[in-house]
Design an enzyme around this catalytic site. Structure first.
Site, PDB file in Angstrom:
ATOM      1  N   TYR A  66       0.828  -1.213   0.000  1.00  0.00           N
ATOM      2  CA  TYR A  66       0.000   0.000   0.000  1.00  0.00           C
ATOM      3  C   TYR A  66       0.859   1.258   0.000  1.00  0.00           C
ATOM      4  O   TYR A  66       0.486   2.281  -0.580  1.00  0.00           O
ATOM      5  CB  TYR A  66      -0.993  -0.031   1.171  1.00  0.00           C
ATOM      6  N   HIS A 132     -15.211   2.358  -1.527  1.00  0.00           N
ATOM      7  CA  HIS A 132     -14.131   1.432  -1.145  1.00  0.00           C
ATOM      8  C   HIS A 132     -13.062   2.127  -0.309  1.00  0.00           C
ATOM      9  O   HIS A 132     -11.966   1.583  -0.111  1.00  0.00           O
ATOM     10  CB  HIS A 132     -13.506   0.796  -2.391  1.00  0.00           C
ATOM     11  N   CYS A 140      -7.407   3.061  12.261  1.00  0.00           N
ATOM     12  CA  CYS A 140      -6.896   2.146  13.290  1.00  0.00           C
ATOM     13  C   CYS A 140      -7.597   0.793  13.184  1.00  0.00           C
ATOM     14  O   CYS A 140      -8.835   0.741  13.086  1.00  0.00           O
ATOM     15  CB  CYS A 140      -7.135   2.740  14.685  1.00  0.00           C
ATOM     16  N   CYS A 164      -1.741   3.320  16.404  1.00  0.00           N
ATOM     17  CA  CYS A 164      -2.745   4.310  16.817  1.00  0.00           C
ATOM     18  C   CYS A 164      -2.284   5.043  18.072  1.00  0.00           C
ATOM     19  O   CYS A 164      -1.906   4.396  19.061  1.00  0.00           O
ATOM     20  CB  CYS A 164      -4.070   3.586  17.077  1.00  0.00           C
ATOM     21  N   GLY A 204     -15.673   3.108 -16.882  1.00  0.00           N
ATOM     22  CA  GLY A 204     -14.414   2.444 -16.567  1.00  0.00           C
ATOM     23  C   GLY A 204     -14.469   1.430 -15.442  1.00  0.00           C
ATOM     24  O   GLY A 204     -13.587   1.387 -14.592  1.00  0.00           O
ATOM     25  N   ASN A 230     -16.640   2.566 -21.744  1.00  0.00           N
ATOM     26  CA  ASN A 230     -15.607   1.595 -21.415  1.00  0.00           C
ATOM     27  C   ASN A 230     -14.793   1.300 -22.674  1.00  0.00           C
ATOM     28  O   ASN A 230     -15.296   1.493 -23.793  1.00  0.00           O
ATOM     29  CB  ASN A 230     -16.246   0.296 -20.895  1.00  0.00           C
ATOM     30  N   GLU A 232     -14.093  -1.616 -23.560  1.00  0.00           N
ATOM     31  CA  GLU A 232     -14.624  -2.873 -24.112  1.00  0.00           C
ATOM     32  C   GLU A 232     -15.969  -3.201 -23.461  1.00  0.00           C
ATOM     33  O   GLU A 232     -16.313  -2.628 -22.417  1.00  0.00           O
ATOM     34  CB  GLU A 232     -13.625  -4.009 -23.838  1.00  0.00           C
TER      35      GLU A 232
HETATM   36  N1  APR Z   1     -11.316   4.403 -20.349  1.00  0.00           N
HETATM   37  C1  APR Z   1     -12.462   3.680 -20.127  1.00  0.00           C
HETATM   38  N2  APR Z   1     -12.467   2.419 -19.595  1.00  0.00           N
HETATM   39  C2  APR Z   1     -11.263   1.876 -19.315  1.00  0.00           C
HETATM   40  C3  APR Z   1     -10.024   2.560 -19.543  1.00  0.00           C
HETATM   41  C4  APR Z   1     -10.101   3.887 -20.089  1.00  0.00           C
HETATM   42  N3  APR Z   1      -9.002   4.603 -20.330  1.00  0.00           N
HETATM   43  N4  APR Z   1      -9.004   1.741 -19.169  1.00  0.00           N
HETATM   44  C5  APR Z   1      -9.579   0.588 -18.706  1.00  0.00           C
HETATM   45  N5  APR Z   1     -10.928   0.664 -18.808  1.00  0.00           N
HETATM   46  C6  APR Z   1     -11.924  -0.322 -18.370  1.00  0.00           C
HETATM   47  C7  APR Z   1     -11.550  -1.787 -18.592  1.00  0.00           C
HETATM   48  O1  APR Z   1     -11.968  -2.231 -19.862  1.00  0.00           O
HETATM   49  C8  APR Z   1     -12.306  -2.492 -17.461  1.00  0.00           C
HETATM   50  O2  APR Z   1     -13.628  -2.830 -17.854  1.00  0.00           O
HETATM   51  O3  APR Z   1     -12.033  -0.178 -16.964  1.00  0.00           O
HETATM   52  C9  APR Z   1     -12.391  -1.423 -16.363  1.00  0.00           C
HETATM   53  C10 APR Z   1     -11.485  -1.653 -15.158  1.00  0.00           C
HETATM   54  O4  APR Z   1     -11.930  -2.814 -14.527  1.00  0.00           O
HETATM   55  P1  APR Z   1     -11.199  -3.374 -13.213  1.00  0.00           P
HETATM   56  O5  APR Z   1      -9.741  -3.352 -13.421  1.00  0.00           O
HETATM   57  O6  APR Z   1     -11.871  -4.663 -12.892  1.00  0.00           O
HETATM   58  O7  APR Z   1     -11.516  -2.270 -12.094  1.00  0.00           O
HETATM   59  P2  APR Z   1     -12.881  -1.994 -11.294  1.00  0.00           P
HETATM   60  O8  APR Z   1     -14.070  -2.382 -12.062  1.00  0.00           O
HETATM   61  O9  APR Z   1     -12.801  -0.623 -10.806  1.00  0.00           O
HETATM   62  O10 APR Z   1     -12.695  -3.009 -10.041  1.00  0.00           O
HETATM   63  C11 APR Z   1     -13.671  -2.993  -9.038  1.00  0.00           C
HETATM   64  O11 APR Z   1     -12.375  -4.506  -7.697  1.00  0.00           O
HETATM   65  O12 APR Z   1     -10.254  -5.097  -7.174  1.00  0.00           O
HETATM   66  C12 APR Z   1     -11.390  -4.521  -6.674  1.00  0.00           C
HETATM   67  O13 APR Z   1     -11.681  -2.903  -4.959  1.00  0.00           O
HETATM   68  C13 APR Z   1     -11.158  -3.077  -6.249  1.00  0.00           C
HETATM   69  O14 APR Z   1     -12.511  -1.113  -6.671  1.00  0.00           O
HETATM   70  C14 APR Z   1     -11.971  -2.274  -7.253  1.00  0.00           C
HETATM   71  C15 APR Z   1     -13.040  -3.260  -7.684  1.00  0.00           C
END
Ligand code: APR
Length: 257
Positions: A66, A132, A140, A164, A204, A230, A232
């Site tokens: 972290y 999150h 703490c 703490c 995203g 997104n 994809e």
């Molecule tokens: N613009 C738009 N979308 C994007 C871009 C971009 N520049 N870059 C990546 N993506 C999309 C990817 O295609 C994917 O669908 O963003 C998404 C990211 O997905 P994850 O990596 O799974 O992240 P997230 O959905 O935020 O994860 C949710 O999972 O690991 C835990 O607590 C963590 O908050 C997180 C939660």
């Protein structure tokens, strides 16, 4: 009409909007995503780094990770997607609620800088509900006391980890780990905003991690619609009225103009 133009028209005619953002919102700022090609979970094991059991087993290892992520995020800046959303929220206070899964604090930083640009006294209408938690804050592990601006963590050995001042327990990053409940007030406010919204803009996120990933369905069940941005398709795409494929930093300034 292009998908972007359609999304823009839908957003312009929405009375109340809830925005759900994920790691893709911050990807163009240099913050790694979790499940993308260079995503964190491709090279790190969440069960070793992002669970209460991992912290109990090896707090030094968890803090080392972290501390690395914290310094990485500290060097990142809000991108045009964060700034466009902050401006949209500040120019029509009360119309938009942002719910983020991100712990990077970039929505808050964008809100402050746009509020300054606009000469507005409060950035709060553009602050996100951080379901999150926030990586820049400590909590703490015993009495849950929060430290907003913690000292830099020295994770070289377990004896140097932050404790703490109040109860002496180990401090931990104020983020929600796998298997932990979200803050009921924060996720409750997110669901209330989703129920009241006629449009949920989803940016995203892979829409896989619940309960945050349920926010769009709450809006759909209340008769609203979903617009998705997104790179994809995601599991949510079939339920979206408009799904715009591309980079958030390029598309959001157009969709929210
Ligand atoms: N613009 C738009 N979308 C994007 C871009 C971009 N520049 N870059 C990546 N993506 C999309 C990817 O295609 C994917 O669908 O963003 C998404 C990211 O997905 P994850 O990596 O799974 O992240 P997230 O959905 O935020 O994860 C949710 O999972 O690991 C835990 O607590 C963590 O908050 C997180 C939660």
């Amino acid at each position: 009409m292009t998908a972007t133009a359609r999304a823009r028209t839908l957003v312009a005619s929405a009375e109340r909007m809830v925005v759900l953002t994920g790691a893709g919102m911050s990807a163009e700022s240099g913050v790694p995503t979790f499940r993308g090609p260079a995503g964190l979970w491709k090279s790190f094991r969440p069960e070793e780094l992002a669970t209460p059991r991992a912290f109990a087993r090896d707090p030094r290892l968890v803090w080392e990770w972290y501390a690395w992520r914290r310094s990485l995020v500290a060097d990142c800046q809000p991108n045009p997607a964060h700034l466009a959303l902050a401006r949209f929220a500040l120019e029509a206070p009360g119309r938009t609620t942002t719910v983020t899964q991100n712990v990077d604090g970039l929505h808050h930083r964008a809100a402050r800088s746009v509020a300054d640009d606009l000469g507005m006294s409060s950035p709060e209408p553009a602050f996100a509900l951080e379901v999150h938690g926030a990586i820049h804050r400590d909590r703490c592990s015993g009495c849950a006391r929060l430290v907003d601006t913690p000292a830099e963590v020295d994770a070289t050995d377990a004896t140097s980890l932050p404790r703490c001042d109040h109860c002496g327990h180990l401090m931990r990053p104020d983020v929600v780990w796998f298997g932990e409940p979200l803050d009921p007030d924060v996720i409750g406010a997110a669901f209330a905003a989703a129920r009241a919204a006629d449009l949920c803009l989803v940016v995203g996120t892979s829409a896989l991690v619940h309960p945050a990933a349920s926010v769009p369905d709450v809006t759909l069940r209340s008769g609203g619609i979903v617009v998705e941005v997104n790179l994809e398709p995601t599991p949510l795409s079939p339920r979206a009225t408009s799904s715009v494929m591309g980079r958030a930093g390029e598309l959001l300034p157009e969709i929210l103009a």
